[in-house]
Design an enzyme around this catalytic site. Structure first.
Site, short mmCIF file in Angstrom:
data_model
loop_
_atom_site.label_atom_id
_atom_site.label_comp_id
_atom_site.label_asym_id
_atom_site.label_seq_id
_atom_site.Cartn_x
_atom_site.Cartn_y
_atom_site.Cartn_z
N GLU A 164 0.92 -1.32 0.39
CA GLU A 164 -0.07 0.07 -0.03
C GLU A 164 0.95 1.46 -0.07
O GLU A 164 2.03 1.16 0.04
CB GLU A 164 -0.71 0.43 1.84
CG GLU A 164 -1.61 -1.01 1.65
CD GLU A 164 -2.19 -1.00 2.84
OE1 GLU A 164 -2.33 -0.03 3.77
OE2 GLU A 164 -2.76 -1.96 3.22
N LYS A 166 2.48 4.70 0.53
CA LYS A 166 2.32 4.66 2.72
C LYS A 166 2.58 6.30 3.02
O LYS A 166 2.97 6.85 2.22
CB LYS A 166 4.28 4.68 3.23
CG LYS A 166 4.27 5.15 4.62
CD LYS A 166 5.73 4.29 5.13
CE LYS A 166 5.57 4.91 6.52
NZ LYS A 166 5.55 6.13 7.36
N ASP A 168 2.07 10.28 3.50
CA ASP A 168 2.27 11.08 5.02
C ASP A 168 1.43 11.75 4.91
O ASP A 168 1.42 12.88 5.04
CB ASP A 168 3.77 11.83 3.48
CG ASP A 168 4.32 12.43 4.24
OD1 ASP A 168 4.21 12.01 5.71
OD2 ASP A 168 5.64 12.89 4.33
N TYR A 275 -6.63 2.15 6.74
CA TYR A 275 -5.89 0.91 6.10
C TYR A 275 -5.86 0.17 7.50
O TYR A 275 -4.66 -1.50 6.67
CB TYR A 275 -4.31 1.55 5.95
CG TYR A 275 -3.61 2.52 7.19
CD1 TYR A 275 -2.98 1.79 8.52
CD2 TYR A 275 -3.21 3.70 6.78
CE1 TYR A 275 -3.28 2.54 9.20
CE2 TYR A 275 -2.50 4.39 8.18
CZ TYR A 275 -2.63 3.60 9.16
OH TYR A 275 -1.82 4.03 9.76
N LYS A 363 10.67 3.08 2.33
CA LYS A 363 10.69 4.48 2.63
C LYS A 363 11.30 4.97 1.01
O LYS A 363 12.70 4.36 0.59
CB LYS A 363 11.83 5.05 3.51
CG LYS A 363 11.51 5.00 5.18
CD LYS A 363 9.81 5.17 5.50
CE LYS A 363 10.38 6.83 5.86
NZ LYS A 363 9.66 7.04 7.10
N CYS A 457 11.99 50.34 -6.14
CA CYS A 457 12.09 48.95 -7.72
C CYS A 457 13.14 48.87 -7.89
O CYS A 457 13.88 49.89 -8.83
CB CYS A 457 10.69 49.29 -8.53
SG CYS A 457 10.88 48.29 -9.80
N CYS A 460 12.90 49.46 -11.51
CA CYS A 460 12.59 51.33 -12.44
C CYS A 460 13.25 52.61 -11.62
O CYS A 460 12.97 53.79 -11.50
CB CYS A 460 11.35 51.07 -13.38
SG CYS A 460 10.12 51.48 -11.60
N CYS A 475 5.69 48.23 -6.49
CA CYS A 475 6.84 49.22 -7.56
C CYS A 475 5.24 50.18 -7.68
O CYS A 475 4.34 49.28 -8.82
CB CYS A 475 7.51 48.64 -8.80
SG CYS A 475 7.52 49.53 -9.64
N CYS A 480 7.51 51.76 -15.10
CA CYS A 480 8.24 49.77 -14.62
C CYS A 480 8.24 49.57 -15.94
O CYS A 480 7.19 48.59 -16.35
CB CYS A 480 7.86 49.47 -13.62
SG CYS A 480 8.54 48.62 -12.72
S1 IVH Z 1 0.38 0.22 8.42
C1 IVH Z 1 0.87 -2.18 13.15
N1 IVH Z 1 -0.67 0.94 6.39
O1 IVH Z 1 3.62 5.22 8.16
C2 IVH Z 1 0.98 -0.54 11.67
N2 IVH Z 1 0.93 1.97 8.46
O2 IVH Z 1 5.16 3.45 11.14
C3 IVH Z 1 0.16 -0.24 11.16
N3 IVH Z 1 1.17 4.66 7.25
O3 IVH Z 1 1.78 5.44 11.58
C4 IVH Z 1 0.49 0.99 10.12
N4 IVH Z 1 0.18 4.37 5.35
O4 IVH Z 1 0.94 6.32 10.28
C5 IVH Z 1 -0.33 1.82 7.78
N5 IVH Z 1 -0.69 1.94 4.60
C6 IVH Z 1 -0.82 2.30 5.49
C7 IVH Z 1 0.36 3.44 6.18
C8 IVH Z 1 0.44 3.60 7.28
C9 IVH Z 1 0.82 5.49 6.34
C10 IVH Z 1 1.47 5.84 8.48
C11 IVH Z 1 1.15 5.03 10.13
C12 IVH Z 1 1.65 4.25 11.06
C13 IVH Z 1 3.35 4.86 10.02
C14 IVH Z 1 3.74 3.96 9.79
#
Ligand code: IVH
Length: 721
Positions: A164, A166, A168, A275, A363, A457, A460, A475, A480
């Site tokens: 999935e 991740k 942010d 999730y 990551k 400015c 000019c 300005c 100008c």
């Molecule tokens: S699973 C048991 N799935 O990433 C851990 N985390 O350190 C369950 N995050 O704090 C997390 N997308 O805030 C999971 N598809 C995803 C995620 C996700 C973002 C974040 C979450 C968590 C950190 C993992």
């Protein structure tokens, strides 16, 4: 009673199988029949007759059900059935009814997202199941090691993964009791978090009530986040008001959810993806994939890109694919989360003190980098705004080289305390202009210089003035050259009058030779004048004259945009043109009439009024008209034939087309009543694909969206054979 047949893509999560195979047809008589008995006409009649509490109660329940259903179609299935305007009309109908019968208001009503008083502080919530974090992998080798660890712990077993994006944002828990949203909390230290129920209620993609069939106690976990678009909208507003900027969407989301006044959060446009399951009673799923399906069935939003992977090779492919999609996604992601699918296997793998052994976060490299500010210069824009610009030691961020970044205005430079010579963190995400996030103060030597805004400015020498209450210094010189050059270049630019061959270099020469002082002068240029310019032969001069002449028919929307009215971007210009149909009507429109236009708020309306109150601007319009520039709209939305295949459709154009530029193709779509968007989603109807299309094409294939090559596109739009 009516019976509805709904198609629900059961393998909604994509995957290796073709989308066709994943479609199953479900006879849905369950919840849909709830409002299948009442027609729209009856609904209106009920509204008129809702004199007594009982009819009003029935009507309110019906409206709530419809609103919940349409929210679900929009946010979860990404497949709306009604327009935003129709949704708003239903919501207003319910609001009006609840105003008449206040006893009908329930906390789960869609009208009750923003309620409650500002809190003195957040209460603490103890998580029934701790919210853990994940261990990280920074390379494919580390991901393969994770797979080997799993294999060692589960010898001779088949392991399926779910991968999935991740997101942010900020991890949150949401709790539903008897289907009603009762509590939202932050992760906090994993054991205890803060009660942010009031704030999460304002997140429109989070349902206040689950769909029918929800267990009595159901907790889900997910990530609340702010889209890149909402983030840049928020920050540009803050920059205009001289307020402190958020460094990135994550901080903006976190800051918004930690507001004590939910009314502030409600204006922040947050989103959510769920999730995983938290504490639930009576849920019978045996895999994470099924859990995701359940979340979605209950009306919770799950990321559409999640995928089941048969082994680590497919996981690595997914990571590569998501890495390629990353710059185009509407939200920030910082990696891919990989989870063992089977819950039985998860249970056997267990946990370390901090994180599960059955999951890992791969990551991505950050979209931030550090570099050095060589200088801070000041740019003069076409409206005379003086903008400080950081000149940077070139550095690669998110795949492109960055050597300048805007600093917005004087206050922001001071707030962020960015000095010449500083080492700074810069950030580039998606198409957003690079930003200087903050200085790395630990690297200061003492030789750094503080920036001061010039009082005259730089272009000019006229006075540079900052009006009280404004963040921008301007300005005030009427002659100008920087403003003139910027204004003329903007006028001729691709998105405005689209005069090919009239870029900033030619504009500069024309201005320096005294041939043009105003956009209207462009239409008086002669071949004899043009050939005297540097590197301008007879042929290019003829071409340029041709382009100038063609631009007279660029259309009203482009002319409105080309004038360079403050705050009027291409979108607002198009809406003004569509709404009023002629320049004269735009000029004579009242503030009230202007604000009736979709993309026009009070500020834009005031700016339009101010622009046309200047005699010299009215004179410019008259001169352009006299030169033959078309000032009326030829085709309005209403005139577009309803049976053309693009009308009302959402289209993405990607790759290089042969016979027309991408912009031209997009304009063609709009002129036929279609909507153009930049990224492919389930809402996309057609993807027009040229050469080297890249990941948007892949995504269209993945989502099973109709793809047109150029020939087909031309045929469908009536231009081809
Ligand atoms: S699973 C048991 N799935 O990433 C851990 N985390 O350190 C369950 N995050 O704090 C997390 N997308 O805030 C999971 N598809 C995803 C995620 C996700 C973002 C974040 C979450 C968590 C950190 C993992």
């Amino acid at each position: 009673m009516n019976i509805f047949i709904a198609t629900l893509p059961c393998g909604f999560l994509g995957g290796e199988n073709s989308p066709q195979l994943q479609q199953i047809y479900v006879l849905a008589v369950g919840f849909m029949s709830l409002f299948s008995d009442i027609t729209n006409e009856q609904l209106v009649e009920m509204d008129a007759a809702a004199a007594d509490q009982q009819t009003a109660g029935q009507l309110a329940a019906e409206l709530q059900r419809r609103l919940e259903y349409h929210s679900y179609r929009y946010y979860v299935l990404d497949d709306p059935e009604i327009s935003d305007a129709e949704y708003d009309a239903l919501l207003r109908q319910l609001e009006a009814l609840e105003a008449r019968f206040p006893e009908l208001v329930s906390p789960q009503s869609p009208t009750q997202r923003v309620g409650g008083q500002p809190l003195p502080g957040f209460e603490t919530v103890t998580h029934r199941i701790p919210m853990l974090s994940l261990s990280n992998a920074h390379s494919f080798d580390e991901l393969k090691e994770f797979d080997l660890r799993i294999k060692r712990a589960l010898p001779d077993e088949q392991v399926t993964y779910v991968a999935e994006p991740k997101i942010d944002g900020l991890a949150v828990s949401v709790l539903y009791e008897d289907g009603a949203f009762v509590q939202g909390a932050t992760r906090g230290n994993g054991q205890q978090g803060e009660n942010i129920t009031q704030n999460l209620r304002t997140v429109k993609s989070l349902p206040l009530r689950l769909r029918p069939g929800a267990p009595a106690v159901f907790e889900a976990r997910g990530e609340a986040y702010m889209s890149r678009e909402a983030f840049s909208r928020l920050n540009s507003g803050r920059s205009e008001r001289g307020e402190q900027l958020f460094a990135n969407p994550r901080n903006a989301a976190a800051g918004s959810l930690r507001q004590l006044d939910p009314k502030v959060t409600a204006h922040r446009d947050l989103d959510i993806f769920l999730y995983s399951l938290g504490y639930t009673e009576g849920v019978g799923v045996s895999s994470h994939w099924e859990a995701l399906q359940l979340l979605r069935d209950l009306g919770l939003r799950v990321n559409p890109l999640v995928r089941q992977c048969a082994g680590i090779t497919q996981v690595l492919e997914f990571c590569e694919e998501i890495g390629r999609l990353r710059p185009e996604l509407p939200y920030d992601i910082d990696g891919v989360v990989v989870k063992v699918d089977s819950l039985a296997q998860q249970a056997r793998l267990g946990f370390t003190a901090k994180s599960p052994r059955w999951a890992i976060a791969f990551k991505f490299p950050p979209e931030e980098a550090t570099t050095v500010v060589r200088d801070i210069t000041v740019q003069v824009g076409r409206t005379g705004a003086l903008t400080p610009l950081a000149i940077l030691e070139p550095v690669t961020v998110a795949g492109s080289t960055v050597s300048r970044a805007t600093l917005h205005n004087e206050d922001i430079v001071r707030q962020k305390d960015i000095r010449i010579g500083d080492t700074v963190v810069i950030r580039k995400a998606g198409d957003v202009i690079p930003e200087v996030v903050k200085p790395v103060t630990a690297k200061r030597t003492g030789a750094e210089q503080v920036f001061t805004m010039p009082t005259v400015c730089p272009a000019c020498g006229a006075e540079a003035y900052r009006a009280p209450g404004e963040a921008v210094t301007r300005c005030i010189g009427s002659q100008c050259p920087a403003q003139l050059l910027e204004g003329l270049s903007h006028f001729a630019s691709r998105d405005a009058m689209d005069i090919e061959g009239m870029g900033p270099a030619i504009v500069t020469q024309l201005v320096e030779a005294g041939m043009i002082k105003s956009p209207a002068d462009i239409y008086g240029l002669s071949l004899e004048q043009l050939v005297t310019l540097e590197r301008m032969g007879q042929k290019s001069a003829e071409n340029l004259l041709g382009a100038i002449s063609r631009s007279k028919n660029a259309g009203l929307a482009r002319v409105v945009f080309a004038l360079g009215i403050r705050l009027v971007g291409a979108g607002a210009a198009r809406d003004l043109a569509d709404h009023f149909g002629s320049m004269d009507r735009v000029i004579s429109a009242s503030t009230q009439e202007l604000t009736a236009v979709p993309a026009v708020g009070e500020k834009i309306a005031a700016s339009v009024k101010e622009y046309f109150s200047e005699p010299q601007n009215l004179e410019l319009v008259q001169r352009l008209k006299a030169a033959g520039v078309e000032m009326t709209q030829e085709r309005t939305q209403e005139q577009v034939s309803l049976d053309n295949p693009l009308n009302g459709k959402t289209v993405v154009v990607t790759g290089t087309l042969e016979t027309l530029s991408r912009k031209e193709a997009q304009e063609l779509v709009r002129s036929l009543g279609g909507k153009v968007t930049s990224s492919v989603s389930k809402k996309t109807d057609y993807v027009v694909v040229g050469d080297n299309p890249g990941s948007k094409h892949d995504k269209a294939v993945e989502l099973g969206i109709t793809i047109w090559d150029e020939e087909e596109f031309l045929r469908q739009t009536g231009r081809g054979s």
